[in-house]
Structure formats: C-alpha cells, structure tokens
Scaffold this active site. Structure first.
Site, PDB file in Angstrom:
ATOM      1  N   LYS A   1      -0.063   3.721  -2.660  1.00 26.10           N
ATOM      2  CA  LYS A   1      -1.095   4.757  -2.518  1.00 26.10           C
ATOM      3  C   LYS A   1      -0.498   6.145  -2.336  1.00 26.10           C
ATOM      4  CE  LYS A   1      -4.303   1.332  -0.812  1.00 26.10           C
ATOM      5  NZ  LYS A   1      -4.484   0.408   0.291  1.00 26.10           N
TER       6      LYS A   1
ATOM      7  N   SER B   1       0.794  -1.231   0.000  1.00 27.86           N
ATOM      8  CA  SER B   1       0.000   0.000   0.000  1.00 27.86           C
ATOM      9  C   SER B   1       0.826   1.281   0.000  1.00 27.86           C
ATOM     10  CB  SER B   1      -0.953   0.009   1.196  1.00 27.86           C
ATOM     11  OG  SER B   1      -2.092  -0.760   0.915  1.00 27.86           O
TER      12      SER B   1
ATOM     13  N   SER C   1      -6.334   2.997   4.460  1.00 25.25           N
ATOM     14  CA  SER C   1      -5.671   2.249   3.392  1.00 25.25           C
ATOM     15  C   SER C   1      -6.697   1.501   2.548  1.00 25.25           C
ATOM     16  CB  SER C   1      -4.644   1.261   3.966  1.00 25.25           C
ATOM     17  OG  SER C   1      -3.680   0.918   3.002  1.00 25.25           O
TER      18      SER C   1
END
Length: 476
Positions: A62, A59, A119
């Site tokens: 992101k 993640s 997330s």
C-alpha cells in the site's frame, strides 16, 4: 591483528574484544527475519541482515499504492477531492477493510487515510480502479514506478498486498520506496504518520505502534499475511537526522515495533564498535540474494498459535514472542553489538505505554465536507454503523430501548450497548462494524430470507492465489 595488540595487553579488555569480534562475525538473526537500517537523506546503510532476501510484502504494497496515487494528485491527474466509487470488486476484498457497500462514494483523501491507517484492502482497490482504471492497469503503474525508482527485486500484482502469484519485494526495495516518499512527496507525507482515524463513532489507531510512542516516529506502514509474518517500514527523526528501519518477518505486531525501535536506537545512539565493521555502502548497492521468499505460514498461522494471527489483533500472540529477553532485547550479543551503550529503557517497555494523546482524523463517505456538513456526514456514517439487532430476548430489549431514547434507563442501556459493541469489535477485528448491512440496521424485523442474503460472504478476489493457504488472511 597488530592493531589490537595494545588492547590485548590489558587482560580486562581481552574478553570484551573477543565477544565484539564474534558479534561482528556471526549473523544477528537466526530466525527468518530481514532487518535494514539506513539514513534517509544519504541512503547510507547502517545495518543490513537479509536485506535483499526476497519477501512477501503484504500490506507494505500500500505504500506504493499511496506513492502512485499521490504522484497522480501532484501531477493534476486527480485531486484529493476526487470522488471514487466502491466497486463490487473492491467490496469483495478480504479484511482488513472498511466494508462499504458497492456504490458508496469516497474521496481520494479519505480513501488514502483509511488505507494507510486502518490498512483497508477495499480502499486500496478503490484507489487503484480510480487512478489506473483497473487492478491490472494500476499494478502495471506500480511496477513501472518500482523500476523507475530502482526497486529491482519488487513486482506487484495487486494494490493491497493480499496473497498473489509473483508479488515480491525485499527490505532493500522497501527502504528505497520510503526514501522516495520523503524525497518526492514531502507535501503529502502526513498521510504516513496519522496517529488514528475516526469513522462515525469508531476510532482506529495506526497499526504502527511507534507512532505516538517512539520519540520522533514519523512513518510509514505495517503489513501482515501468514506467509510474510509481521512487516514494518518505520522512520523517525531526531536532531535533524532521519532514519528508516525495515523489519520483515517478525513474530508479532509488537515484536516488529520492538525490532524497529532497536534499529533506530542504534542508529541515533551511534555505535562504538562501528570501526570493526566494513562499510555497507548505500541501499541501492546492496547485492540481491537469489532465493525464494521464506513462507512463514506455519509459524504465523499454524496450530501452535493460540488464535489466528492478524494485523488487527496483533497483541494476541504467544508471550514468548514479545517478552523474552533472549529474543533480541537483553542478550549478550545485542549488548556488545550496540556499542557498550549505557542502559536505556527497553523498546518493549516504551511501546507498552499508551500512545500520546491526539485528536483522531475524521474520515467519512461522500464528497469533501466542512463545518456543519461534515458533522452531518459523520452522524450519517454513525447511523450506518449501527449493528442489526440480535434474535431472541436481546432483540426485544433493543427495540424497547429505541422507543425510550429520552429516558434515563435508555441512556444506561445505550452505554452498555456501546461498550458491548466496542468489545465485539476488539474481539473480531476482521469484521468491521461498517460492513453491516444498512437495510438490516434500519429494519430489525427483516425476513429470514433477507438475513440469509445479508450474511452471504463476499466473493474472493481473483488475484489472491499464492500462497493459497493465505488467501483469507488480512494484509494489515
């Protein structure tokens, strides 16, 4: 060696010098882990261990999704108030996610907050489709931006970091991206250090444990899939000096925060032995390592784990991963490598404290709202989060409570139910309460066929292909 002769005449300093030189000569990490510490303004490297080893970003991807989106906002191509629609593709993403139904609308502002704090994988796809037209189109924008920033070891396949062929980065490139966020988007930097968000009645704290605990912590993002281990890009500012720490492949959510705190402590405290080490230059000049990314699936998600690892359940790890003094906190090597500093509170102790009190940032579905309209939207989202009643005796109890909402007995029952809901959410973090069917909540007596349809799992995203064994793991 003649420089050390005055020191060698003092017997009490011989063994100190010997251990210090050994600490410089030997690598600091024996396990699969990458560590990097840099100065945010200059890019000067203060520590680098496996910093250019290729790694699965999880993640941390992101952060680039946020950078590309906020760049579009800054350039006027979209605004924070722009409404985006949850597509079937976005809704089908694996957890962690908000769990909104296809057709749900959310602003760019709220989608960013949900993506960076919780997330949320579905919100990353919502942003990608809204800004780039499609996952592939947005991934091309991500890769173009990475090349522009000098992230030579990074390639993106999707906006959320779920496992996919060719999705690679390095600690070096993540530090470069963090510097770019600070440099290019200062007016939007608050997105990367929000302590918590509130959707309906559910409060979700930032997975970055440094926020609200480590003095001066002000960014950025966590990440996890089985293959990558626990990743973290963190920053902190003290006395006008800002440092960026990158940790890839830590053994737990807690340990990645401990590692980052240790790096930041060394940077802020100075290093009395720095003169023994050669200059490491700037982060852009770190030489790439030609290798394949380590796959940590067995260590992170193998049978030795007591429970399946995830970014939302980061405290359910083996005790040896978070509390051992030989795991980087109290070893002789760490003591001397830190410059013979006076004893300080251990990062593990600091991070074990509750986060500083703060008001959660409210997020919601639908257009931008303020005042009474915002309160109404929050209440509506709370109603959507109501779980469907369970079968058997518990179903009858729920129906009875609903009919007597004004009684004292009902208030007591609601309190118990809220406590039960929160305990279930903590025990099963991958199943966000908002993912429940609205129709199921409104119709407790739904037909069995309806229940089976509501329970049917969403389709897997096409991009999730490598490592195959991680396809269902959260990228938190």
């Amino acid at each position: 060696m003649h420089l050390f002769r005055p020191l060698l005449r003092n017997p009490s300093l011989k063994w100190i010098l010997a251990v210090a030189l050994l600490a410089v000569a030997l690598p600091r990490t024996a396990q699969a882990e990458a560590l990097l510490l840099i100065e945010a303004d200059s890019g000067k490297v203060l520590q680098a261990d496996n910093a250019t080893m290729p790694w699965y970003p999880a993640s941390l991807s992101k952060l680039m999704t946020a950078y590309v989106t906020l760049t579009a906002v800054k350039e006027g191509r979209v605004s924070l108030d722009t409404l985006l629609t949850v597509s079937p593709t976005a809704a089908s993403q694996s957890p962690s996610k908000m769990g909104f139904r296809p057709g749900t609308q959310v602003t760019v502002d709220n989608a960013l907050k949900m993506m960076l704090v919780k997330s949320a994988n579905d919100m990353a796809v919502v942003l990608a489709e809204g800004v780039g037209g499609s996952i592939d189109g947005f991934s091309a924008m991500m890769n173009q931006t990475a090349r522009k920033l000098g992230m030579t070891q990074t390639s993106y396949v999707n906006p959320n970091g779920l496992p996919a062929d060719g999705q690679i980065t390095s600690a070096r490139d993540m530090a470069i991206l963090a510097r770019a966020i600070i440099r290019d988007l200062p007016e939007y930097e608050y997105f990367v250090h929000i302590p918590s968000i509130r959707f309906g009645r559910r409060i979700t704290p930032n997975f970055n444990k440094l926020i609200g605990r480590y003095p001066g912590a002000d960014g950025f993002k966590t990440g996890f899939i089985c293959a990558s281990g626990y990743n973290l890009v963190a920053s902190a500012t003290r006395d006008g000096k800002r440092l960026i720490a990158v940790v890839l492949g830590a053994s737990s959510g807690r340990m990645r925060a401990v590692r980052a705190a240790q790096l930041l402590d060394r940077g802020f405290g100075g290093n009395g032995l720095a003169w023994l080490r050669p200059s490491l230059g700037t982060v852009e000049n770190l030489a790439p390592i030609d290798a394949s990314p380590p796959n940590l699936h067995e260590e992170m998600c193998g049978p030795k784990r007591k429970r399946p690892a995830s970014d939302e359940d980061e405290d359910t790890v083996a005790n040896s991963a978070g509390g051992s003094a030989t795991n980087g906190e109290g070893s002789t090597m760490s003591f001397f490598a830190s410059g013979l500093q006076a004893a300080m509170p251990k990062p593990s102790e600091l991070l074990g404290l509750p986060a500083a009190a703060s008001e959660p940032v409210v997020v919601y579905t639908g257009p931008t709202k303020t005042g009474a309209a915002l309160a109404a939207a929050v209440e509506a989202d709370s109603e959507k989060m109501q779980p469907a009643p369970k079968r058997g005796k518990r179903t009858r109890v729920v129906i009875k409570v609903d009919k007597k909402s004004d009684s004292a007995a009902d208030a007591k029952g609601d309190a118990k139910k809220d406590k039960s809901d929160s305990m279930q959410a903590a025990a099963k973090p991958a199943r966000h309460a908002n993912a429940k069917s609205d129709s199921a909540a409104a119709k407790p007596a739904a037909k069995p066929a309806d229940k089976q349809a509501a329970a049917k799992p969403a389709a897997k995203p096409k991009a999730s292909s490598k490592p195959k064994s991680d396809a269902k793991q959260p990228a938190g």
